[in-house]
Design an enzyme around this catalytic site. Structure first.
Site, PDB file in Angstrom:
ATOM      1  N   ILE A   1       0.842  -1.208   0.000  1.00  0.00           N
ATOM      2  CA  ILE A   1       0.000   0.000   0.000  1.00  0.00           C
ATOM      3  C   ILE A   1       0.872   1.250   0.000  1.00  0.00           C
ATOM      4  O   ILE A   1       0.656   2.167  -0.804  1.00  0.00           O
ATOM      5  CB  ILE A   1      -0.964   0.006   1.210  1.00  0.00           C
ATOM      6  CG1 ILE A   1      -1.899  -1.208   1.147  1.00  0.00           C
ATOM      7  CG2 ILE A   1      -1.769   1.300   1.231  1.00  0.00           C
ATOM      8  CD1 ILE A   1      -2.781  -1.398   2.366  1.00  0.00           C
TER       9      ILE A   1
ATOM     10  N   ASP B   1      11.273   2.107   6.639  1.00  0.00           N
ATOM     11  CA  ASP B   1      10.846   0.711   6.668  1.00  0.00           C
ATOM     12  C   ASP B   1      12.048  -0.140   7.043  1.00  0.00           C
ATOM     13  O   ASP B   1      12.910  -0.410   6.203  1.00  0.00           O
ATOM     14  CB  ASP B   1      10.279   0.279   5.308  1.00  0.00           C
ATOM     15  CG  ASP B   1       9.544  -1.047   5.411  1.00  0.00           C
ATOM     16  OD1 ASP B   1      10.011  -1.910   6.166  1.00  0.00           O
ATOM     17  OD2 ASP B   1       8.503  -1.202   4.752  1.00  0.00           O
TER      18      ASP B   1
ATOM     19  N   ASP C   1      -8.569   7.277   8.998  1.00  0.00           N
ATOM     20  CA  ASP C   1      -9.631   6.377   8.526  1.00  0.00           C
ATOM     21  C   ASP C   1      -9.860   5.263   9.553  1.00  0.00           C
ATOM     22  O   ASP C   1     -10.861   4.563   9.497  1.00  0.00           O
ATOM     23  CB  ASP C   1      -9.214   5.764   7.182  1.00  0.00           C
ATOM     24  CG  ASP C   1     -10.305   4.883   6.595  1.00  0.00           C
ATOM     25  OD1 ASP C   1     -11.460   5.368   6.483  1.00  0.00           O
ATOM     26  OD2 ASP C   1     -10.032   3.710   6.264  1.00  0.00           O
TER      27      ASP C   1
ATOM     28  N   GLU D   1     -12.973   0.917  17.414  1.00  0.00           N
ATOM     29  CA  GLU D   1     -13.928   1.036  16.302  1.00  0.00           C
ATOM     30  C   GLU D   1     -15.193   0.247  16.625  1.00  0.00           C
ATOM     31  O   GLU D   1     -15.101  -0.924  16.968  1.00  0.00           O
ATOM     32  CB  GLU D   1     -13.290   0.514  15.010  1.00  0.00           C
ATOM     33  CG  GLU D   1     -12.122   1.373  14.574  1.00  0.00           C
ATOM     34  CD  GLU D   1     -11.520   0.961  13.228  1.00  0.00           C
ATOM     35  OE1 GLU D   1     -12.109   0.134  12.514  1.00  0.00           O
ATOM     36  OE2 GLU D   1     -10.443   1.473  12.902  1.00  0.00           O
TER      37      GLU D   1
ATOM     38  N   HIS E   1     -13.218   3.894   8.552  1.00  0.00           N
ATOM     39  CA  HIS E   1     -12.499   2.692   8.083  1.00  0.00           C
ATOM     40  C   HIS E   1     -13.047   2.235   6.721  1.00  0.00           C
ATOM     41  O   HIS E   1     -13.506   1.087   6.573  1.00  0.00           O
ATOM     42  CB  HIS E   1     -12.605   1.568   9.126  1.00  0.00           C
ATOM     43  CG  HIS E   1     -11.522   0.530   8.989  1.00  0.00           C
ATOM     44  ND1 HIS E   1     -11.029  -0.186  10.039  1.00  0.00           N
ATOM     45  CD2 HIS E   1     -10.845   0.083   7.902  1.00  0.00           C
ATOM     46  CE1 HIS E   1     -10.104  -1.049   9.616  1.00  0.00           C
ATOM     47  NE2 HIS E   1      -9.978  -0.901   8.301  1.00  0.00           N
TER      48      HIS E   1
ATOM     49  N   ALA F   1     -10.585   0.727   2.190  1.00  0.00           N
ATOM     50  CA  ALA F   1     -10.636  -0.463   1.318  1.00  0.00           C
ATOM     51  C   ALA F   1     -12.031  -0.691   0.750  1.00  0.00           C
ATOM     52  O   ALA F   1     -12.253  -1.654   0.022  1.00  0.00           O
ATOM     53  CB  ALA F   1     -10.210  -1.690   2.119  1.00  0.00           C
TER      54      ALA F   1
HETATM   55  C1  MLT Z   1      -7.836  -4.394   5.728  1.00  0.00           C
HETATM   56  O1  MLT Z   1      -7.168  -4.713   6.712  1.00  0.00           O
HETATM   57  O2  MLT Z   1      -7.918  -5.110   4.740  1.00  0.00           O
HETATM   58  C2  MLT Z   1      -8.610  -3.124   5.718  1.00  0.00           C
HETATM   59  O3  MLT Z   1      -8.257  -2.340   6.806  1.00  0.00           O
HETATM   60  C3  MLT Z   1     -10.069  -3.350   5.649  1.00  0.00           C
HETATM   61  C4  MLT Z   1     -10.562  -4.309   6.687  1.00  0.00           C
HETATM   62  O4  MLT Z   1     -10.052  -4.346   7.805  1.00  0.00           O
HETATM   63  O5  MLT Z   1     -11.447  -5.079   6.394  1.00  0.00           O
END
Ligand code: MLT
Length: 322
Positions: free
Chosen positions: A153, A172, A259, A264, A282, A285
């Site tokens: 990503i 990284d 996000d 959560e 969130h 994705a």
């Molecule tokens: C992921 O980890 O793929 C994204 O944050 C979306 C999710 O958690 O489903």
């Protein structure tokens, strides 16, 4: 008798429809909230499919005595005890890159919103105002983007930022200058302090581990420029929200976009009172394309394991060891 699959969250799409044609599939989108019930019925299933809300604990995995594969529709596997799954011989399949384009696009969207103040401008015009001077923004061109975690990503976000004429620096510790994501993005690798000091925008792309939890805290935020922005689309607990609130309210950094949250859904938070933060639920994705790819790949891997073959996208091993 056909094999049985349990789906504990709202996961839909042609991939799941395909599994339903071949297997005995039980789906309860709220089961992740009913941990006792889940524990009681887990032993009846050969595969369990989850998103990010189901806590796949050691107890659950022990109760799932028939289970040969746990499928995670997404990339973050912090809700799954992968070690316990491995100890039980259970494959953990996931989707390491199917949603990475969507998340990278969200980073660019958030960066533009912060730089150009779109959310505030939109709210202002809708409330009847026409105050151009309140919305003086900054250009992305020529600015430095610091990418914490140059994986699938982070690298995709960096490549897109390059098209805006940004300089890319990356922290990284698992990469060297010859790694693909470094050479292809043209990122300059640096240590975290340098990244914090030099970046105009910072974007976080890390898994949640003991090492990364609260990595962004009072100390690290204090190293950022007062004109800098920070974006988190990875895992909420990597950013200490209390410290972020202090930095944003005192203006020691310019702004932030989250996000993902420490909890959560989040409880009432002082962050909601600030104008210099952009908050989304969130959804990085959550595009049709990403979800179709996630569900298709995951269903394919669950089917592979249940049919006796190896899974292709795994967090531990490709075939059950039980
Ligand atoms: C992921 O980890 O793929 C994204 O944050 C979306 C999710 O958690 O489903």
């Amino acid at each position: 008798m056909s094999k049985k699959i349990l789906i504990t969250e709202n996961i839909v799409g042609p991939g799941i429809d395909g599994l339903k044609e071949k297997y005995d599939v039980t789906q309860d989108k709220d089961l992740w909230q009913k941990s006792d019930e889940l524990l009681n019925i887990a032993g009846d299933y050969d595969a369990i499919i989850v998103r990010n809300q189901t806590k796949v604990t050691e107890d659950l995995l022990k109760a799932a005595s028939r289970c040969v594969v746990v499928g995670r529709a997404g990339v973050g596997i912090d809700n799954i005890d992968v070690k316990a799954a491995s100890d039980q011989g259970i494959v953990v399949a996931f989707t390491p890159e199917e949603n990475s384009i969507s998340v990278a696009e969200q980073v660019l969207g958030m960066m533009l919103c912060l730089a150009k103040k779109f959310p505030g401008a939109n709210a202002s015009v809708k409330s009847g105002s026409w105050d151009r001077m309140a919305f003086l923004g900054v250009e992305l061109f020529g600015k430095t983007l610091g990418v914490i975690g140059l994986g699938k990503i982070g690298a995709r976000a960096a490549l897109r930022a390059r098209a805006f004429g940004m300089r890319i620096i990356g922290y990284d510790p698992y990469l060297t200058k010859n790694n693909f994501t470094v050479t292809e993005t043209g990122a300059e690798l640096c240590d975290l302090d340098t990244l914090l000091r030099e970046s105009d925008f910072i974007t976080i792309h890390l898994p949640l581990t003991d090492e990364t939890r609260q990595m962004i805290n009072e100390e690290t935020l204090a190293k950022m420029k007062p004109t800098a922005y920070i974006i988190n689309t990875s895992r909420g607990p990597i950013v200490k929200e209390e410290a972020l609130y202090e930095a944003l309210s005192k203006g020691t950094i310019a702004g932030a976009a989250l996000d993902v949250r420490e909890e959560e859904p989040p409880k009432e938070s002082p962050l909601n009172t600030l104008d210099n933060i952009l908050l989304t639920p969130h959804v990085a994705a959550f595009t049709q394309e990403a979800q179709d790819k996630v569900v298709e790949s995951l269903a394919d891997d669950v089917d592979r394991v249940l049919s006796g073959g190896p899974a292709l996208r795994v967090a531990n091993f490709p075939s059950p060891r039980k």
